[in-house]
Design a protein around this motif. Structure first.
Motif, short mmCIF file in Angstrom:
data_model
loop_
_atom_site.label_atom_id
_atom_site.label_comp_id
_atom_site.label_asym_id
_atom_site.label_seq_id
_atom_site.Cartn_x
_atom_site.Cartn_y
_atom_site.Cartn_z
N ALA A 2 42.70 29.27 47.98
CA ALA A 2 43.38 29.56 46.70
C ALA A 2 42.23 29.60 45.42
O ALA A 2 42.53 30.46 44.45
CB ALA A 2 44.51 28.60 46.32
N LEU A 3 41.35 28.74 45.64
CA LEU A 3 40.63 28.50 44.40
C LEU A 3 39.55 29.87 44.39
O LEU A 3 39.28 30.20 43.44
CB LEU A 3 39.57 27.28 44.48
N ALA A 4 39.23 30.15 45.57
CA ALA A 4 38.40 31.62 45.89
C ALA A 4 38.83 32.85 44.93
O ALA A 4 38.44 33.46 44.62
CB ALA A 4 37.89 31.88 47.14
N LEU A 5 40.31 32.91 45.52
CA LEU A 5 41.03 33.93 45.00
C LEU A 5 41.45 33.98 43.53
O LEU A 5 41.27 34.93 42.78
CB LEU A 5 42.37 33.92 45.56
N LEU A 6 41.54 32.76 42.97
CA LEU A 6 41.74 32.27 41.39
C LEU A 6 40.34 32.77 40.81
O LEU A 6 40.35 33.69 39.53
CB LEU A 6 41.88 30.96 41.03
N VAL A 7 39.07 32.51 41.28
CA VAL A 7 37.88 32.63 40.61
C VAL A 7 37.57 34.36 40.55
O VAL A 7 36.97 34.86 39.77
CB VAL A 7 36.80 32.12 41.39
N THR A 8 37.83 35.01 41.85
CA THR A 8 37.96 36.40 41.95
C THR A 8 38.73 37.20 40.98
O THR A 8 38.44 38.01 40.25
CB THR A 8 38.29 36.74 43.38
N LEU A 9 40.00 36.52 40.95
CA LEU A 9 40.91 37.12 39.81
C LEU A 9 40.51 37.19 38.46
O LEU A 9 40.55 38.17 37.89
CB LEU A 9 42.46 36.68 40.11
N VAL A 10 40.13 35.98 38.14
CA VAL A 10 39.63 35.68 36.83
C VAL A 10 38.30 36.75 36.58
O VAL A 10 38.26 37.17 35.26
CB VAL A 10 39.29 34.40 36.52
N ALA A 11 37.51 36.78 37.54
CA ALA A 11 36.23 37.60 37.17
C ALA A 11 36.80 39.12 37.14
O ALA A 11 36.02 39.89 36.33
CB ALA A 11 35.30 37.25 38.49
N ALA A 12 37.78 39.32 37.86
CA ALA A 12 38.28 40.76 37.78
C ALA A 12 38.71 41.01 36.51
O ALA A 12 38.57 42.31 35.84
CB ALA A 12 39.11 41.07 38.75
N VAL A 13 39.70 40.31 35.88
CA VAL A 13 40.33 40.46 34.62
C VAL A 13 39.10 40.37 33.61
O VAL A 13 39.27 41.21 32.57
CB VAL A 13 41.39 39.13 34.29
N ALA A 14 38.19 39.46 33.54
CA ALA A 14 37.03 39.49 32.62
C ALA A 14 36.15 40.90 32.63
O ALA A 14 36.15 41.33 31.46
CB ALA A 14 36.10 38.32 32.78
N ALA A 15 35.93 41.46 33.53
CA ALA A 15 35.26 42.68 33.92
C ALA A 15 36.02 43.92 33.32
O ALA A 15 35.76 44.82 32.65
CB ALA A 15 35.14 43.08 35.23
N LEU A 16 37.43 43.83 33.34
CA LEU A 16 38.55 44.88 32.97
C LEU A 16 38.48 44.89 31.37
O LEU A 16 38.43 45.72 30.75
CB LEU A 16 39.75 44.65 33.38
N GLY A 17 38.49 43.59 30.84
CA GLY A 17 38.58 43.26 29.51
C GLY A 17 37.51 43.72 28.65
O GLY A 17 37.56 44.34 27.52
N ARG A 18 36.39 43.94 29.37
CA ARG A 18 35.27 44.29 28.53
C ARG A 18 35.27 45.69 28.30
O ARG A 18 34.67 46.35 27.39
CB ARG A 18 33.90 44.21 29.25
N GLY A 19 35.88 46.57 29.00
CA GLY A 19 35.89 48.16 28.80
C GLY A 19 37.37 48.47 28.21
O GLY A 19 37.65 49.71 27.97
N VAL A 20 38.06 47.57 27.25
CA VAL A 20 39.19 47.91 26.47
C VAL A 20 38.90 48.37 25.40
O VAL A 20 37.98 47.75 24.51
CB VAL A 20 40.30 46.76 26.56
N GLN A 21 39.53 49.59 25.04
CA GLN A 21 39.14 49.98 23.86
C GLN A 21 40.50 50.57 23.15
O GLN A 21 41.46 50.82 23.73
CB GLN A 21 38.32 51.52 23.82
N ALA A 22 40.43 50.30 21.77
CA ALA A 22 41.54 50.83 21.09
C ALA A 22 41.65 52.13 20.99
O ALA A 22 40.89 53.07 21.20
CB ALA A 22 41.45 50.18 19.59
N GLN A 23 43.00 52.77 20.83
CA GLN A 23 43.21 54.28 20.67
C GLN A 23 42.60 54.58 19.14
O GLN A 23 43.05 56.00 19.07
CB GLN A 23 44.44 54.73 20.97
N CYS A 24 42.14 53.85 18.28
CA CYS A 24 41.57 54.47 17.10
C CYS A 24 40.63 55.27 17.17
O CYS A 24 39.80 55.12 18.03
CB CYS A 24 40.96 53.02 16.23
N PRO A 25 40.52 56.08 16.23
CA PRO A 25 39.54 56.98 16.29
C PRO A 25 38.26 56.51 15.72
O PRO A 25 38.14 55.53 15.16
CB PRO A 25 39.94 58.19 15.11
N THR A 26 37.22 57.21 16.07
CA THR A 26 35.92 56.79 15.83
C THR A 26 35.46 57.12 14.36
O THR A 26 36.16 57.77 13.68
CB THR A 26 34.65 57.13 16.67
#
Length: 135
Positions: A2-26
């Protein structure tokens, strides 16, 4: 296990979070329908989700705009903003350019509530005067 699954899930969420962009124009995309440059855009709607920010009613701010009093319906209404390339936006928390002030350079601010204003406040729905210039 369960701990390994939790660590993997947290890492995946952190990686996805870096690519989040607002729909605001540049900053470079700030052009009204007639093609002239805009100094800034102020948006009325805010969202806890970055891809839904910079939405709702829009106030177009032209270069050289000096608004000690915001247009009707816009005082203390802006929740997101985008400042154009080579432009600078100065805002105040009180009308007639009084109260707290803040300077914004080129770029998007999808959630003004994330910017502190004084000890307890933030800039969401707090802009009551502005001045915008471009080089």
């Amino acid at each position: 296990m369960a701990l390994a699954l939790l660590v993997t899930l947290v890492a995946a969420v952190a990686a996805l979070g870096r690519g989040v962009q607002a729909q605001c124009p540049t900053a470079a995309e700030l052009r009204p329908t007639n093609g002239t440059q805009l100094c800034a855009l102020l948006y009325a709607d805010n969202s806890p989700y970055y891809d839904q920010c910079c939405a709702g009613d829009v106030l177009e701010v032209l270069p050289g705009s000096d608004m000690p009093y915001m247009p009707q319906g816009w005082s203390a209404r802006a929740s997101s903003l985008v400042v154009g390339t080579r432009c600078k936006l100065t805002v105040w928390s009180r009308r007639a350019k009084d109260g707290n002030s803040r300077h914004f350079g080129a770029g998007a601010v999808p959630r003004l509530q994330e910017l502190r204003r004084g000890l307890f406040g933030d800039w969401n729905n707090a802009i009551r005067a502005l001045y915008c210039t471009c080089e």
